[in-house]
Design an enzyme around this catalytic site. Structure first.
Site, PDB file in Angstrom:
ATOM      1  N   HIS A  71       3.697  14.687   5.260  1.00 42.76           N
ATOM      2  CA  HIS A  71       3.844  16.069   4.986  1.00 42.76           C
ATOM      3  C   HIS A  71       4.340  16.746   6.158  1.00 42.76           C
ATOM      4  CE1 HIS A  71       1.015  14.654   1.850  1.00 42.76           C
ATOM      5  NE2 HIS A  71       0.385  14.023   2.940  1.00 42.76           N
ATOM      6  N   CYS A 110      -1.648  -3.570   3.465  1.00 46.98           N
ATOM      7  CA  CYS A 110      -2.715  -4.550   3.279  1.00 46.98           C
ATOM      8  C   CYS A 110      -2.294  -5.991   3.949  1.00 46.98           C
ATOM      9  CB  CYS A 110      -3.466  -4.532   2.036  1.00 46.98           C
ATOM     10  SG  CYS A 110      -2.542  -4.086   0.538  1.00 46.98           S
ATOM     11  N   SER A 118       0.837  -1.146  -0.036  1.00 46.51           N
ATOM     12  CA  SER A 118       0.042  -0.028  -0.265  1.00 46.51           C
ATOM     13  C   SER A 118       0.809   1.266   0.189  1.00 46.51           C
ATOM     14  CB  SER A 118      -1.175   0.132   0.988  1.00 46.51           C
ATOM     15  OG  SER A 118      -1.989   0.960   0.711  1.00 46.51           O
TER      16      SER A 118
END
Length: 120
Positions: A72, A87, A67
């Site tokens: 940020h 996952c 995944s």
């Protein structure tokens, strides 16, 4: 092959605060850390993208076979957001997600402001 019942996986979303200004502005060090994490946990990198902003903050997204890991940063607020999702296609990666989140909390020398665990 008989597979166990499917649970898509754990997605951890973090908002962190840190006094480590250099880690909030050094995307290259974050990339090196993440490559080491991927190797340590046996994860497959599909690709990554980085954007460094004018104020030296950055956004980095790693697309994984399992995944993704995204960050940020906001150095002016001493904060970052991080998301780790793996996952569970062929194995339960729940503990890996938790361990990886802790790796980043330690890396950024951060205090957790918000944490959400979403079991998909």
């Amino acid at each position: 092959m008989t597979l166990p019942p499917y649970s898509p996986g754990l997605h951890i979303l973090l908002t962190l605060e840190t006094d480590s200004f250099s880690k909030l502005t050094d995307s290259l060090s974050f990339i090196h850390k993440t490559n080491a994490v991927l190797e340590q946990y046996g994860l497959g990198k599909v690709g990554s993208i980085t954007h460094d902003f004018e104020n030296d903050s950055f956004t980095v997204a790693f697309c994984l076979k399992e995944s993704h890991i995204c960050v940020h940063t906001w150095p002016e607020y001493k904060q970052l957001t991080l998301d780790v999702y793996l996952c569970n296609y062929l194995q339960d990666n729940t503990q890996k997600v938790k361990d990886i989140a802790q790796e980043y909390i330690a890396y950024f020398e951060a205090k957790v402001i918000k944490e959400f665990e979403i079991y998909r």
